[in-house]
Design an enzyme around this catalytic site. Structure first.
Site, PDB file in Angstrom:
ATOM      1  N   THR A 162      76.794  -9.036  29.978  1.00 42.66           N
ATOM      2  CA  THR A 162      75.389  -8.606  30.040  1.00 42.66           C
ATOM      3  C   THR A 162      74.607  -9.524  30.974  1.00 42.66           C
ATOM      4  O   THR A 162      74.959 -10.677  31.124  1.00 42.66           O
ATOM      5  CB  THR A 162      74.820  -8.746  28.607  1.00 42.66           C
ATOM      6  OG1 THR A 162      75.515  -7.854  27.769  1.00 42.66           O
ATOM      7  CG2 THR A 162      73.333  -8.517  28.536  1.00 42.66           C
ATOM      8  N   ARG A 190      76.901   3.848  20.322  1.00 39.49           N
ATOM      9  CA  ARG A 190      76.666   2.469  19.855  1.00 39.49           C
ATOM     10  C   ARG A 190      75.506   1.831  20.638  1.00 39.49           C
ATOM     11  O   ARG A 190      75.402   1.983  21.843  1.00 39.49           O
ATOM     12  CB  ARG A 190      77.949   1.673  20.050  1.00 39.49           C
ATOM     13  CG  ARG A 190      77.851   0.175  19.707  1.00 39.49           C
ATOM     14  CD  ARG A 190      77.741  -0.676  20.941  1.00 39.49           C
ATOM     15  NE  ARG A 190      77.926  -2.088  20.656  1.00 39.49           N
ATOM     16  CZ  ARG A 190      77.589  -3.048  21.498  1.00 39.49           C
ATOM     17  NH1 ARG A 190      77.067  -2.759  22.675  1.00 39.49           N
ATOM     18  NH2 ARG A 190      77.781  -4.306  21.192  1.00 39.49           N
ATOM     19  N   VAL A 191      74.629   1.145  19.938  1.00 42.10           N
ATOM     20  CA  VAL A 191      73.574   0.370  20.600  1.00 42.10           C
ATOM     21  C   VAL A 191      73.797  -1.093  20.256  1.00 42.10           C
ATOM     22  O   VAL A 191      74.070  -1.424  19.099  1.00 42.10           O
ATOM     23  CB  VAL A 191      72.173   0.821  20.127  1.00 42.10           C
ATOM     24  CG1 VAL A 191      71.092  -0.069  20.726  1.00 42.10           C
ATOM     25  CG2 VAL A 191      71.923   2.275  20.522  1.00 42.10           C
ATOM     26  N   GLY A 192      73.692  -1.965  21.250  1.00 44.98           N
ATOM     27  CA  GLY A 192      73.922  -3.392  21.024  1.00 44.98           C
ATOM     28  C   GLY A 192      72.640  -4.201  20.983  1.00 44.98           C
ATOM     29  O   GLY A 192      71.531  -3.660  20.944  1.00 44.98           O
TER      30      GLY A 192
END
Ligand code: GLY
Length: 297
Positions: A162, A190-192
């Site tokens: 990231t 999916r959300v991180g």
């Protein structure tokens, strides 16, 4: 600025090195006329454009081989901020998050409907496709391995490179911005941490700002960036970064996180429990932007 924890060390000749330096320079240029938030967003936008990092044009892929991006921005002024998740129609989700922050009451918008706001944010509506490098890597993961299921496979790709930035504007307001493709072989939907205030980033006018990289599920669990900012109440930006990484290492093990911090005086900090974390910052003594990847400063 960080270019992610987890990809291992790379040398000065690696294009990511110049990418990091160029991103800080883009941020500084934006801050000449604007705020710390403008600087952080411009720096992260430069990384999204480059295709060199796990964000924007260079993002990793889901278990279905698709690009789904997360990003967020936060200003310490009144804890303003917003995140976007599962973005599929702009490679500049950080600019979209900025639009959500400036134009809505919400702190998180996710999924296909984020497309509706891309035009409003004056961004080009795109159909995101994998970069050549990401498509090749996806193919290299055998069909059989893919068959074993993303639920197990995702563990092999712990950290995800990231990108993120922290800055303090000439008005003294700290800011943070972050952008990512998430984790390789993540489950669709999916959300991180990079979409979530307090987890992947945090900024508070009374404390400073922080931005994280690494395994989002662990970073969310410990509220890493809010914790790092709170540690700045009693210590330097460097000490706060180190304490927050000690904390996540104790609770969730090592090899999962990195963080950058800035205090209200503009002093920076960085720490990580992975082999390396690319990062760059403006060094006032040297009068130029410097970058490093290993544990040295
Ligand atoms: N830190 C990026 C992610 O886990 O989504």
């Amino acid at each position: 600025m960080h270019g992610g924890a987890g990809s291992g060390r790379y040398r000065e000749e690696d294009p990511r090195f110049a990418g990091l330096v160029g991103a800080v320079e883009a941020g500084l240029a934006a801050m000449k006329k604007g705020s710390g938030t403008d600087g952080a967003v411009a720096a992260v936008g430069s990384m999204e454009d480059s295709g060199l990092f796990n964000c924007g044009r260079g993002a990793c892929l889901t278990a279905e081989g698709r690009v789904e991006l997360d990003a967020a921005v936060m200003s310490g002024d009144g804890l303003a901020g917003a995140g976007v998740g599962n973005v599929t129609s702009t490679h500049r989700p950080v600019a979209l998050a900025r639009w959500v922050m400036d134009n809505t009451e919400h702190v998180l918008l996710v999924g296909e409907r984020t497309r509706d706001y891309v035009k409003l944010a004056r961004l080009e509506v795109e159909e995101l496709t994998p970069s050549e490098a990401s498509a090749a890597r996806f193919e290299a993961i055998s069909k059989e391995a893919r068959h074993r299921g993303a639920l197990r496979l995702v563990r092999r790709f712990k950290t995800g490179d990231t990108v993120g930035a922290v800055a303090v504007g000439s008005d003294g307001v700290p800011a943070a911005a972050v952008s990512t493709g998430g984790r390789w072989m993540k489950l669709p939907g999916r959300v991180g941490d990079s979409a979530i205030l307090g987890a992947g980033l945090f900024a508070d006018s009374k404390l400073g700002a922080a931005c994280a990289t690494g395994t989002g599920e662990d970073i969310i669990r410990v509220g890493l960036c809010m914790r790092a900012c709170e540690y700045m109440e009693a210590g330097t930006a460097q000490r706060a970064a180190a304490r927050s990484i000690d904390r996540i290492s104790r609770v969730r093990g090592r090899g999962n996180a990195g963080i950058i911090t800035v205090d209200l005086k503009g002093r920076v900090g960085a720490a990580f429990n992975t082999e390396a974390m690319g990062r760059a910052w403006f060094d006032e003594v040297k009068g130029r932007v410097v970058a490093t990847v290993g544990p040295d400063r």
